[in-house]
Structures are given as structure tokens and as C-alpha cells.
Design an enzyme around this catalytic site. Structure first.
Site, short mmCIF file in Angstrom:
data_model
loop_
_atom_site.label_atom_id
_atom_site.label_comp_id
_atom_site.label_asym_id
_atom_site.label_seq_id
_atom_site.Cartn_x
_atom_site.Cartn_y
_atom_site.Cartn_z
N GLU A 1 50.38 9.89 34.94
CA GLU A 1 49.36 9.44 33.98
C GLU A 1 49.63 9.87 32.54
O GLU A 1 48.73 10.33 31.84
CB GLU A 1 47.98 9.94 34.42
CG GLU A 1 47.60 9.48 35.81
CD GLU A 1 46.22 9.98 36.25
OE1 GLU A 1 45.60 10.77 35.53
OE2 GLU A 1 45.77 9.56 37.34
N ASN B 1 54.39 7.99 37.72
CA ASN B 1 53.22 7.47 38.44
C ASN B 1 52.02 7.27 37.50
O ASN B 1 51.76 8.11 36.65
CB ASN B 1 52.85 8.52 39.51
CG ASN B 1 51.86 8.02 40.54
OD1 ASN B 1 52.00 6.92 41.07
ND2 ASN B 1 50.85 8.83 40.85
N HIS C 1 44.02 2.42 42.39
CA HIS C 1 42.62 2.72 42.73
C HIS C 1 41.83 1.49 42.32
O HIS C 1 41.52 1.29 41.15
CB HIS C 1 42.15 3.98 42.01
CG HIS C 1 42.89 5.20 42.45
ND1 HIS C 1 42.76 5.72 43.73
CD2 HIS C 1 43.79 5.98 41.83
CE1 HIS C 1 43.54 6.77 43.86
NE2 HIS C 1 44.19 6.94 42.72
N GLU D 1 48.72 5.39 45.76
CA GLU D 1 47.39 5.98 46.01
C GLU D 1 46.35 4.90 46.28
O GLU D 1 45.20 5.02 45.84
CB GLU D 1 46.93 6.80 44.79
CG GLU D 1 47.91 7.87 44.34
CD GLU D 1 47.41 8.71 43.18
OE1 GLU D 1 46.21 8.68 42.87
OE2 GLU D 1 48.25 9.41 42.58
N ASP E 1 43.35 2.72 47.16
CA ASP E 1 42.05 2.67 47.83
C ASP E 1 41.28 1.54 47.15
O ASP E 1 41.59 1.16 46.02
CB ASP E 1 41.29 4.00 47.83
CG ASP E 1 41.14 4.68 46.48
OD1 ASP E 1 41.27 3.99 45.44
OD2 ASP E 1 40.86 5.88 46.46
C1 XIL Z 1 42.08 13.36 43.07
C2 XIL Z 1 41.68 13.98 44.43
O1 XIL Z 1 41.59 12.94 45.36
C3 XIL Z 1 40.38 14.73 44.29
O2 XIL Z 1 40.08 15.43 45.49
C4 XIL Z 1 40.45 15.71 43.13
O3 XIL Z 1 39.17 16.29 42.94
C5 XIL Z 1 40.86 15.01 41.85
O4 XIL Z 1 42.10 14.34 42.06
N1 XIL Z 1 45.02 10.11 40.47
C6 XIL Z 1 45.85 11.05 41.03
C7 XIL Z 1 45.33 11.91 42.12
O5 XIL Z 1 47.03 11.09 40.70
O6 XIL Z 1 45.94 13.18 42.12
C8 XIL Z 1 43.84 12.07 42.04
O7 XIL Z 1 43.38 12.81 43.18
C9 XIL Z 1 43.19 10.71 41.98
C10 XIL Z 1 43.63 9.96 40.74
#
Ligand code: XIL
Length: 354
Positions: free
Chosen positions: A161, A202, A238, A268, A270
Site C-alpha cells: 500500500e 501489494n 477487498h 486478499e 473478500d
Molecule cells: C487487516 C486484518 O485482517 C485485521 O485483523 C487487522 O486488524 C488490520 O489488518 N490490507 C492488508 C491486510 O494488507 O494486512 C489487512 O489486514 C487488510 C487490508
């Protein structure tokens, strides 16, 4: 800088690998035979993010995980604040548990993440470090962590990020304290610590074409031109069930990275649903999972499809996005949702092709 290096060196504690008794007792589970195995046959590592608490306390969690997935990533346990809670003091216990579990299950491990503006320990955030000090801290962290898991962790999200929505470099502790070079230095140090690891940049919000994904493209292209060891781009994904990305645009985006010789990984995924859910939401969600896996299977350079958790019982979504939930492929009772079946279908269809 010299004081920093020697001070860090003096205080490092690399805790021994500790296998939890719960895991040791119940570790004999069937090797992955579900989604993970089917995807592996198609050249894609299908994985999920793992939370250590349920891994140790819930048999259903472990069973589903072992049966369906071929790869794991720590949801939190490998972030900076967890690995180095005090300056120079590393705590690898949780991370080791996950790595040991994966070894027992013959699963791949993704490492997440070495450089991020979030999940930093207070000792790091609460002080004004000089540039040399920050360089020493970052180098030491990367070398220690990547070196420890050399050979066990085959892919790292090195930088997470670093780009803002408008395509500029995100204003972070690392950018402010070191300057833009922190990105290439992180990749170089990770490569020195494990020359065989696959190194990934990422980010989120980069599925299709926009200012951010264009900036990521320019960044990785310039890193490659400078000879920086970077091997792929991660797309967190996400997503929202009511805003499906356009699959052909995602495919075209994947392709421009292929043209640079880079892999892409869905790191990641979802797909959150506004609560309370309405008729059709689970099907809309299933369609998005299906489309994204399809795009990945069809793109030669897409090598990983990783969900950010797998059961709605344990998901970051309800706590981080108020009013949203049900983002994963198993429900709160570990029962498969339409999204699970859509992934299974895609993998079975694809498998039938020559
Ligand atoms: C999130 C976790 O899922 C949570 O449990 C934590 O509180 C915060 O981080 N992008 C990422 C992940 O790269 O590491 C993040 O994970 C979600 C967004």
C-alpha cells in the site's frame, strides 16, 4: 548509524520455534483435497489468510483450512508490530506456529508484509528518527525476518500500500523519513536475505484501470528498469458485492504486467455484503468470486488466488467496515456458501479443458 546497528545487534532475540501443544496433538489432518488441490493442478496457489486464535482453538477451523487450501498467509502475525514489538526484540512464536502448521500440511506460505504504514510498533512511531536510523531499522527488520524464513516462505509482500488513490506516493513514516528510495531498498534487502523468494508489491483498489493502478504500473516498470528484484504485483481485492469489477478490464490489467514479465497474485480477496443482506446478494457475491478466479486461471501470469479468511465467523470485515459482513466463502458455521460452490465449479470446468 553505528550505534543503531550495534544496539540492534546486541538486543536481538530470535525466539526458538515453538509448536503449540494443541496443534501438535491434532496436526494429523488429511492433505488438501478441495479447492486448493484443484487449483494447484491449474498452476494457481489457492490460499487463505489465517488467524492464530481459531487455528489453535477450533477444530472446524483447522479442518476446513487443511482440506480446502494449499497456501496460507498470516492475517496479522507477520506484521512489523507483532514480529518486532520492542526495538531489536523479535517474537516469532506465532509466525512459527503458522509456518509449522503449513509444513505439516504441505502448504505454501506467503509472507505478509515487510513494509507498511500500518501495524507499526509504538517504539517506531513515537519518535523522530534520522534517515540513517530508519534505514538501519528497516534493513535490520527485513534481513532478520526474511532470513529466518528463508526456504520456508517462498513469496513475500515486500511493500504494501505505498501508493495513494490519486497515484502519488502515500505519505508514510517510511516516505517521510527515508524518501521514495525506501521501496527499492526494501526489495533489494529482501532479495539479499533470500535470493529464491518471489517478491511482490501489494495494494488495493488496483483491479482495473485507474490513477492508482497506472501509478503502480509505472512504479514497478521503473523498478525493473533499475534492476530492482521485483517479481510480481499483488491485488488485494477487498471488494463489494454491489460493485463488481469488470472481468475483462481486470484481465487486461493483468496482461500489462505480464508484458513486463511480472506475475500477478490475488492476495486478499473478500466480497462484502451490506447488512442485513437481501435476496440475491449471496449469488452476486458468488459471481464476483467466480469471475475473479476465472480471470486468474486464464491469465498465464496469475499464480495465486488468496482469500482474506475463509469463514464469516472470523473476518476483519464487520469490524473494519461498519454495516458490512458475510464477505467470505464459508458461513459462520463453516458451511459452504454459493461463493464456495462457484469456485469449485470454475475449477472443475477449467480442469476439463485440454
Ligand atoms: C487487516 C486484518 O485482517 C485485521 O485483523 C487487522 O486488524 C488490520 O489488518 N490490507 C492488508 C491486510 O494488507 O494486512 C489487512 O489486514 C487488510 C487490508
Amino acid at each position: 548509524m553505528r550505534w543503531m546497528t550495534s544496539c540492534l545487534g546486541a538486543f536481538v532475540v530470535a525466539t526458538a520455534a515453538v509448536t503449540s501443544p494443541v496443534l501438535a496433538e491434532q496436526a494429523v489432518l488429511p492433505a488438501a483435497s478441495g479447492l486448493g488441490e484443484l487449483a494447484r493442478q491449474r498452476g494457481v496457489q489457492l490460499g487463505t489468510a489465517v488467524a492464530l486464535d481459531p487455528l489453535e482453538t477450533e477444530a472446524s477451523y483447522r479442518d476446513r483450512l487443511a482440506r480446502e487450501f494449499a497456501s496460507v498467509v498470516a492475517e496479522n502475525a507477520m506484521k512489523f508490530e507483532f514480529l518486532q514489538p520492542e526495538i531489536g526484540l523479535f517474537d516469532f512464536r506465532q509466525a512459527d506456529r503458522l509456518v509449522n502448521f503449513a509444513a505439516e500440511q504441505q502448504m505454501q506460505v506467503r509472507g505478509h508484509t515487510l513494509v507498511w504504514h500500518w501495524a507499526l510498533p509504538d517504539w517506531l512511531e513515537d519518535r523522530n528518527w534520522s534517515r540513517d536510523e530508519l534505514l538501519a531499522i528497516l534493513k535490520y527488520h527485513i534481513k532478520t525476518v526474511v532470513g529466518r524464513y528463508r526456504g520456508d516462505i517462498v513469496v513475500w509482500d515486500v511493500v504494501n500500500e505505498a501508493i495513494a488513490k490519486d497515484g502519488t506516493l502515500r505519505d508514510t513514516l517510511w516516505l517521510r523519513g527515508i524518501g521514495p528510495e525506501y521501496i527499492e531498498l526494501a526489495f533489494r534487502w529482501a532479495h539479499e536475505a533470500d535470493p529464491d523468494a518471489l517478491l511482490i508489491y501489494n495494494d488495493f483498489g488496483n483491479e482495473g484501470f485507474n490513477a492508482k493502478s497506472d501509478a503502480i504500473y509505472q512504479l514497478v516498470r521503473s523498478l525493473l528498469e533499475k534492476g530492482v528484484p521485483i517479481h510480481g504485483v499483488g491485488l488485494q481485492m477487498h471488494l463489494r458485492a454491489d460493485r463488481p469489477p469488470d472481468p475483462s478490464e481486470v484481465a487486461a490489467n493483468f496482461e500489462r504486467f505480464a508484458d513486463l514479465g511480472l506475475q500477478v497474485q490475488i492476495t486478499e480477496i473478500d466480497v462484502r455484503i451490506r447488512q442485513p443482506s437481501r435476496a440475491g446478494d449471496l449469488e452476486r457475491q458468488a459471481q464476483i468470486y467466480r469471475d475473479m478466479l476465472q480471470v486468474c486461471l486464464q491469465a498465464e501470469n496469475c499464480t495465486s488466488f488468496t482469500t482474506w479468511g475463509f469463514t464469516d465467523r472470523h473476518s476483519w470485515v464487520p469490524t473494519h467496515f461498519e454495516g458490512w459482513g458475510e464477505a467470505l466463502i464459508f458461513d459462520k458455521n463453516y458451511q459452504p456458501k454459493p461463493a464456495y460452490r462457484s469456485l469449485l465449479e470454475v475449477l472443475s470446468e477449467t480442469q476439463a479443458e485440454p
